[in-house]
Design an enzyme around this catalytic site. Structure first.
Site, PDB file in Angstrom:
ATOM      1  N   LYS A  29       0.839  -1.197   0.000  1.00 51.07           N
ATOM      2  CA  LYS A  29       0.000   0.000   0.000  1.00 51.07           C
ATOM      3  C   LYS A  29       0.885   1.263   0.000  1.00 51.07           C
ATOM      4  O   LYS A  29       2.096   1.174   0.202  1.00 51.07           O
ATOM      5  CB  LYS A  29      -0.924  -0.047   1.222  1.00 51.07           C
ATOM      6  CG  LYS A  29      -1.905  -1.227   1.183  1.00 51.07           C
ATOM      7  CD  LYS A  29      -2.821  -1.231   2.410  1.00 51.07           C
ATOM      8  CE  LYS A  29      -3.849  -2.349   2.318  1.00 51.07           C
ATOM      9  NZ  LYS A  29      -4.768  -2.336   3.486  1.00 51.07           N
ATOM     10  N   TYR A  69     -12.479  -2.745  -3.373  1.00 52.46           N
ATOM     11  CA  TYR A  69     -13.017  -2.813  -2.006  1.00 52.46           C
ATOM     12  C   TYR A  69     -14.548  -2.719  -1.995  1.00 52.46           C
ATOM     13  O   TYR A  69     -15.122  -2.268  -1.007  1.00 52.46           O
ATOM     14  CB  TYR A  69     -12.425  -1.685  -1.156  1.00 52.46           C
ATOM     15  CG  TYR A  69     -11.001  -1.926  -0.683  1.00 52.46           C
ATOM     16  CD1 TYR A  69     -10.670  -3.074   0.046  1.00 52.46           C
ATOM     17  CD2 TYR A  69      -9.986  -1.001  -0.931  1.00 52.46           C
ATOM     18  CE1 TYR A  69      -9.371  -3.292   0.497  1.00 52.46           C
ATOM     19  CE2 TYR A  69      -8.682  -1.216  -0.481  1.00 52.46           C
ATOM     20  CZ  TYR A  69      -8.389  -2.361   0.233  1.00 52.46           C
ATOM     21  OH  TYR A  69      -7.105  -2.575   0.693  1.00 52.46           O
ATOM     22  N   PHE A  77     -15.428   3.661   7.283  1.00 54.16           N
ATOM     23  CA  PHE A  77     -14.052   4.013   6.919  1.00 54.16           C
ATOM     24  C   PHE A  77     -13.791   3.936   5.414  1.00 54.16           C
ATOM     25  O   PHE A  77     -12.675   4.171   4.953  1.00 54.16           O
ATOM     26  CB  PHE A  77     -13.050   3.111   7.659  1.00 54.16           C
ATOM     27  CG  PHE A  77     -13.256   1.620   7.435  1.00 54.16           C
ATOM     28  CD1 PHE A  77     -12.766   0.988   6.296  1.00 54.16           C
ATOM     29  CD2 PHE A  77     -13.949   0.859   8.367  1.00 54.16           C
ATOM     30  CE1 PHE A  77     -12.954  -0.371   6.083  1.00 54.16           C
ATOM     31  CE2 PHE A  77     -14.137  -0.512   8.165  1.00 54.16           C
ATOM     32  CZ  PHE A  77     -13.635  -1.119   7.022  1.00 54.16           C
ATOM     33  N   ARG A 105      -1.750 -14.773   3.689  1.00 58.04           N
ATOM     34  CA  ARG A 105      -2.544 -14.101   4.731  1.00 58.04           C
ATOM     35  C   ARG A 105      -1.890 -14.281   6.102  1.00 58.04           C
ATOM     36  O   ARG A 105      -1.855 -13.366   6.910  1.00 58.04           O
ATOM     37  CB  ARG A 105      -3.976 -14.652   4.763  1.00 58.04           C
ATOM     38  CG  ARG A 105      -4.841 -14.224   3.597  1.00 58.04           C
ATOM     39  CD  ARG A 105      -5.276 -12.778   3.646  1.00 58.04           C
ATOM     40  NE  ARG A 105      -6.199 -12.483   4.721  1.00 58.04           N
ATOM     41  CZ  ARG A 105      -6.929 -11.374   4.805  1.00 58.04           C
ATOM     42  NH1 ARG A 105      -6.843 -10.440   3.855  1.00 58.04           N
ATOM     43  NH2 ARG A 105      -7.731 -11.171   5.812  1.00 58.04           N
ATOM     44  N   THR A 111      -5.803  -8.064  10.187  1.00 59.36           N
ATOM     45  CA  THR A 111      -6.163  -6.768   9.597  1.00 59.36           C
ATOM     46  C   THR A 111      -5.646  -5.611  10.467  1.00 59.36           C
ATOM     47  O   THR A 111      -5.078  -4.646   9.965  1.00 59.36           O
ATOM     48  CB  THR A 111      -7.691  -6.664   9.430  1.00 59.36           C
ATOM     49  OG1 THR A 111      -8.107  -7.754   8.600  1.00 59.36           O
ATOM     50  CG2 THR A 111      -8.103  -5.350   8.807  1.00 59.36           C
ATOM     51  N   ARG A 122       2.478  -7.203   9.143  1.00 57.68           N
ATOM     52  CA  ARG A 122       1.758  -6.150   9.879  1.00 57.68           C
ATOM     53  C   ARG A 122       2.195  -6.121  11.346  1.00 57.68           C
ATOM     54  O   ARG A 122       2.159  -5.074  11.990  1.00 57.68           O
ATOM     55  CB  ARG A 122       0.247  -6.362   9.745  1.00 57.68           C
ATOM     56  CG  ARG A 122      -0.275  -6.005   8.345  1.00 57.68           C
ATOM     57  CD  ARG A 122      -1.682  -6.506   8.150  1.00 57.68           C
ATOM     58  NE  ARG A 122      -2.287  -6.066   6.899  1.00 57.68           N
ATOM     59  CZ  ARG A 122      -3.436  -6.554   6.444  1.00 57.68           C
ATOM     60  NH1 ARG A 122      -4.108  -7.480   7.126  1.00 57.68           N
ATOM     61  NH2 ARG A 122      -3.934  -6.114   5.296  1.00 57.68           N
ATOM     62  N   VAL A 129      -4.716   0.176  11.974  1.00 56.30           N
ATOM     63  CA  VAL A 129      -5.462  -0.523  10.918  1.00 56.30           C
ATOM     64  C   VAL A 129      -5.572   0.308   9.640  1.00 56.30           C
ATOM     65  O   VAL A 129      -5.571  -0.242   8.533  1.00 56.30           O
ATOM     66  CB  VAL A 129      -6.851  -0.983  11.437  1.00 56.30           C
ATOM     67  CG1 VAL A 129      -7.781   0.200  11.709  1.00 56.30           C
ATOM     68  CG2 VAL A 129      -7.500  -1.966  10.481  1.00 56.30           C
ATOM     69  N   ASN A 132      -1.952  -0.154   7.264  1.00 60.19           N
ATOM     70  CA  ASN A 132      -1.440  -1.509   7.536  1.00 60.19           C
ATOM     71  C   ASN A 132      -0.601  -2.100   6.399  1.00 60.19           C
ATOM     72  O   ASN A 132      -0.478  -3.312   6.272  1.00 60.19           O
ATOM     73  CB  ASN A 132      -2.573  -2.444   7.989  1.00 60.19           C
ATOM     74  CG  ASN A 132      -3.653  -2.634   6.942  1.00 60.19           C
ATOM     75  OD1 ASN A 132      -3.552  -2.075   5.842  1.00 60.19           O
ATOM     76  ND2 ASN A 132      -4.660  -3.420   7.255  1.00 60.19           N
ATOM     77  N   HIS A 135      -1.856  -5.360   1.285  1.00 64.19           N
ATOM     78  CA  HIS A 135      -3.117  -6.063   1.007  1.00 64.19           C
ATOM     79  C   HIS A 135      -2.814  -7.489   0.566  1.00 64.19           C
ATOM     80  O   HIS A 135      -1.832  -7.721  -0.137  1.00 64.19           O
ATOM     81  CB  HIS A 135      -3.897  -5.368  -0.116  1.00 64.19           C
ATOM     82  CG  HIS A 135      -5.017  -6.233  -0.633  1.00 64.19           C
ATOM     83  ND1 HIS A 135      -6.239  -6.309   0.002  1.00 64.19           N
ATOM     84  CD2 HIS A 135      -5.072  -7.105  -1.675  1.00 64.19           C
ATOM     85  CE1 HIS A 135      -7.000  -7.186  -0.642  1.00 64.19           C
ATOM     86  NE2 HIS A 135      -6.316  -7.685  -1.663  1.00 64.19           N
ATOM     87  N   GLU A 146      -9.459 -10.336  -7.948  1.00 59.09           N
ATOM     88  CA  GLU A 146      -8.534  -9.210  -7.803  1.00 59.09           C
ATOM     89  C   GLU A 146      -7.433  -9.244  -8.865  1.00 59.09           C
ATOM     90  O   GLU A 146      -7.045  -8.202  -9.394  1.00 59.09           O
ATOM     91  CB  GLU A 146      -7.945  -9.211  -6.380  1.00 59.09           C
ATOM     92  CG  GLU A 146      -9.020  -8.897  -5.340  1.00 59.09           C
ATOM     93  CD  GLU A 146      -8.600  -9.117  -3.897  1.00 59.09           C
ATOM     94  OE1 GLU A 146      -7.422  -9.461  -3.646  1.00 59.09           O
ATOM     95  OE2 GLU A 146      -9.456  -8.943  -3.005  1.00 59.09           O
TER      96      GLU A 146
END
Ligand code: DAT
Ligand code: MG
Length: 169
Positions: A29, A69, A77, A105, A111, A122, A129, A132, A135, A146
């Site tokens: 990100k 998303y 948010f 993951r 998350t 993370r 959050v 973070n 993704h 995706e």
């Protein structure tokens, strides 16, 4: 040739890649890029034994992010998330390997970084959050969706990993 056939087949019949050909979508990100974590993050997946099949630095449009998303559009948010994700470049990647969706993951952590164990990305590199750093697709079906949202077919490479005999028996 076999890879090309498999990828067209996987796309048309929405079967996804399975076994050692399973694929996931990961993205560093904007905070991860700004904080110079790209190399560290790529290295973790390389060292694990997964195969990089697609990678690009890009400025994601709000339209792409809203689609990416879309399940979260009713969350309070959501607009902040889109603003954050479009605030600078991201590094979009596709990684391949056995159980790569689930394992990636685990390597990401939870998350919320506060719930993420040390040793996870993370857990090691972020605090909140809303920042973070990475993704990762949460299921094989999400990964397929995706990957086709972020990458064109010809941006994903099939290549022979000369180490694969040392990773799979
Ligand atoms: P994940 O990224 O672990 O798959 P998610 O899909 O539930 O988590 O949410 C997508 C992103 O939205 C997440 O990485 C950070 C942001 N987010 C989730 N919950 C949030 C919250 N309570 N406050 C702010 N941002 C949140
Ligand atoms: Mg998610």
């Amino acid at each position: 040739m076999i890879c090309l056939f498999l990828s067209i087949f996987a796309n048309i019949f929405q079967t996804g890649w399975t076994g050692v050909n399973e694929r996931t979508f990961l993205a560093v990100k904007p905070d991860g890029v700004q904080r110079k974590l790209v190399g560290e993050i790529v290295q973790r997946f390389e060292r694990k034994g997964f195969k990089l099949v697609g990678l690009k630095l890009m400025q994601a449009s709000e339209e792409l992010l809203r689609e990416h998303y879309s399940e979260l559009r009713s969350k309070p948010f959501f607009s902040g998330l889109i603003a954050y994700m479009s605030s600078g470049p991201v590094v979009a990647m596709v990684w391949q390997g056995l159980d790569v969706v689930k394992t990636a993951r685990k390597m990401l952590g939870e998350t919320n970084p506060a719930d993420s164990l040390p040793g996870t990305i993370r857990g090691d590199y972020c605090v909140e959050v809303g920042r973070n750093v990475i993704h990762g697709s949460d299921s094989v079906a999400s990964a397929q969706r995706e990957i086709s949202l972020w990458f064109r077919q010809n941006e994903l490479l099939c290549w022979e990993d000369n180490c694969s005999h040392w990773i799979y028996n």
